[in-house]
Write a protein that holds these residues in place. Structure first.
Motif, short mmCIF file in Angstrom:
data_model
loop_
_atom_site.label_atom_id
_atom_site.label_comp_id
_atom_site.label_asym_id
_atom_site.label_seq_id
_atom_site.Cartn_x
_atom_site.Cartn_y
_atom_site.Cartn_z
N THR A 364 0.83 -1.21 0.00
CA THR A 364 0.00 0.00 0.00
C THR A 364 0.86 1.25 0.00
O THR A 364 0.56 2.23 -0.71
N LEU A 365 1.93 1.24 0.77
CA LEU A 365 2.85 2.39 0.81
C LEU A 365 3.47 2.61 -0.57
O LEU A 365 3.55 3.74 -1.06
N ALA A 366 3.91 1.53 -1.18
CA ALA A 366 4.55 1.63 -2.50
C ALA A 366 3.58 2.19 -3.54
O ALA A 366 3.96 2.99 -4.39
N ALA A 367 2.32 1.81 -3.43
CA ALA A 367 1.31 2.29 -4.37
C ALA A 367 1.08 3.79 -4.23
O ALA A 367 0.65 4.45 -5.19
N LYS A 371 7.95 5.05 1.00
CA LYS A 371 8.93 4.02 1.32
C LYS A 371 8.53 3.30 2.60
O LYS A 371 7.75 3.80 3.40
N THR A 372 9.11 2.13 2.79
CA THR A 372 8.82 1.35 4.00
C THR A 372 9.15 2.14 5.25
O THR A 372 8.42 2.08 6.26
N GLU A 373 10.26 2.90 5.21
CA GLU A 373 10.66 3.67 6.39
C GLU A 373 9.68 4.79 6.74
O GLU A 373 9.73 5.35 7.84
N ASP A 374 8.79 5.13 5.80
CA ASP A 374 7.75 6.13 6.10
C ASP A 374 6.68 5.58 7.04
O ASP A 374 5.89 6.35 7.59
N SER A 375 6.66 4.26 7.20
CA SER A 375 5.61 3.64 8.01
C SER A 375 5.67 4.09 9.46
O SER A 375 4.63 4.27 10.11
N GLY A 376 6.88 4.27 10.01
CA GLY A 376 7.01 4.69 11.40
C GLY A 376 6.32 6.02 11.66
O GLY A 376 5.61 6.18 12.66
#
Length: 468
Positions: A364-367, A371-376
């Motif tokens: 979902t983030l990539a879409a 980036k994965t690190e934005d999840s925090g």
């Protein structure tokens, strides 16, 4: 113990120690260590102003600042650390401690301990930078330069540790701390090993002087196995601090435990046992977990077995703008209903490292071009807003937050600017009292738990409390 005054033009207060924690939850390790020694200490979540130190928190023996150095690039560390450490130097503390995790996780690109050493060495000078990572209290040990850490009942060499060897950002593939550090800095590191720490204080002092003369190190790494050798290392560090105008030290909370033992032996602190304070139970506890470590996974499982209500955070919806508002309101209502019925709640983003929703969230983030690190950041902000509403609506007096990023965002949403330790519950997970700019959150009790902290029944222990 009363703080020692310095007579100078700024009417500042002389303190034993100041520290900067390179991650949020890990900073409470030091707070706990100093509390157990009976030292008046405050952990600030932003650098304190001079007015705060002169007025509201004037009589402190020590103070710290919870930072994010472990997640920064070397360039960002330079911008963050240099002004902050300069301010700490001006505070006149005998020791300024750059606090790192007791599992030493770092890399040349992220959270470089070597970079922090270079900045500190440049600002403070001194003959060498002491490096002490082992903490017997937390079951962390350094032997002949190689580091070991507990996972459950077993002790693992760091490069074989089931969690740290597979860390998603800074995997520890080298147990020899000198080899690991060599990739981050050109500073020369010498080892003061377990054998060198044997003997009388005079003999040990002679050995380190000989090491300094023959090898001329810029950094000295101290082995740590047990409390007696930890005290010897603390004495060497304290002697070095007394010979200068503030000593820059790098290490885990083992630095404080080492110095505490030395200060007690020298009469600077009363020769008391570790401070034990009873903790009253609460009728309900909110746990907010943004951690996906195996330790937290087991703690969630045990809490559910103990009667906690488990509610999964629909993060995949919360990070999609068109779904976020409805998902947040639905989640808030579900949690509030459980709390108002007198139930304790575990609110979690993932049940563990193998949780299948992790991959879905990444997609979902990539879409969205993230980036994965934005999840925090995204998770933390959503959980921060939710926790704020829940605490305000239900009148909770105690909460537990698992995960460094999660802790940072939630405390920010609650207007919390400082923490004081109220009691030690389990090593590395103290119960704290919050200072907030908002009256409804001022005095809130909270525990900030790192991924590796606590036994399997830790959540219920925070709810039930302890007796003397």
């Amino acid at each position: 113990m009363n703080a020692m005054k310095l007579s100078n033009d700024h009417d500042q207060v002389k303190r034993l120690l100041c520290f900067y924690g390179d991650d949020f939850t890990g900073s409470t390790d030091v707070l706990e260590a100093l509390f157990q020694a009976g030292l008046k200490t405050i952990l600030f979540l932003e650098p304190p102003t001079l007015e705060m130190l002169r007025e509201q928190f004037r009589n402190l023996d020590c103070y710290g600042v919870a930072g994010v150095g472990r997640s920064l690039s070397p360039e960002d560390m330079e911008r963050e650390l240099r002004p902050l450490l300069t301010t700490m130097k001006k505070a006149g503390a005998a020791v300024v401690h750059y606090k790192i995790c007791s599992t030493f996780d770092s890399s040349p690109e992220i959270g470089s301990i070597g970079k922090a050493m270079e900045i500190g060495r440049d600002l403070f000078g001194g003959r060498y930078v002491p490096l002490l990572v082992g903490v017997p209290y937390l079951r962390r040990y350094t032997l002949f330069g190689n580091h070991f850490a507990a996972a459950g009942e077993r002790i693992h060499r760091l490069d074989r540790h089931p969690t740290m060897s597979q860390h998603p950002v800074t995997p520890m593939v080298e147990a020899d701390l000198r080899e690991h550090l060599q990739k981050q800095t050109k500073m020369q590191t010498s080892l003061f090993d377990i054998i060198a720490l044997e003997g009388s204080d005079k003999e040990v002092h002679g050995k380190i002087e000989q090491l300094i003369e023959t090898e001329q190190p810029e950094v000295i790494l101290f082995d740590v196995l047990d409390e007696s050798r930890l005290e010897k290392a603390g004495r060497l560090i304290w002697q070095e601090a007394n010979d200068g105008e503030g000593l820059f030290v790098v290490g885990s909370s083992g630095v404080e435990y080492a110095l505490n033992a030395c200060w007690k032996a020298d009469g600077i602190l009363p020769p008391t046992e570790r401070k034990v304070v009873a903790v009253e139970s609460v009728d309900r506890l909110l746990v907010v977990s943004g951690s996906c470590s195996p330790v937290t996974e087991k703690q969630i499982q045990r809490a559910l077995e103990a009667g906690f209500i488990g509610i999964r955070v629909p993060m995949n919806e919360l990070i999609q703008p068109e779904l976020a508002q409805e998902a947040q309101l639905r989640l808030q209502q579900e949690v509030r209903s459980a709390l108002e019925n007198g139930q304790s709640v575990v609110l979690y983003t993932a049940s563990g490292p193998q949780d299948q929703t992790i991959a879905l969230i990444r997609e979902t983030l990539a879409a969205q071009g993230l980036k994965t690190e934005d999840s925090g950041r995204l998770f933390g902000q959503a959980l921060g807003r939710l926790t704020r509403e829940l605490v305000a609506e239900t009148g909770l007096s105690r909460i537990l937050i698992a995960g460094g990023d999660t802790s940072g965002y939630i405390t920010r949403e609650l207007g919390i600017y400082a923490l004081a330790c109220k009691a030690a519950l389990e090593p590395g997970g103290p119960l704290c009292r919050a200072y907030s700019t908002e009256p409804q959150f001022d005095g809130l009790e909270l525990v900030l738990k790192g991924g590796q902290v606590g036994g399997e029944n830790f959540f219920d222990k925070v709810r039930v409390g302890t007796t003397l």
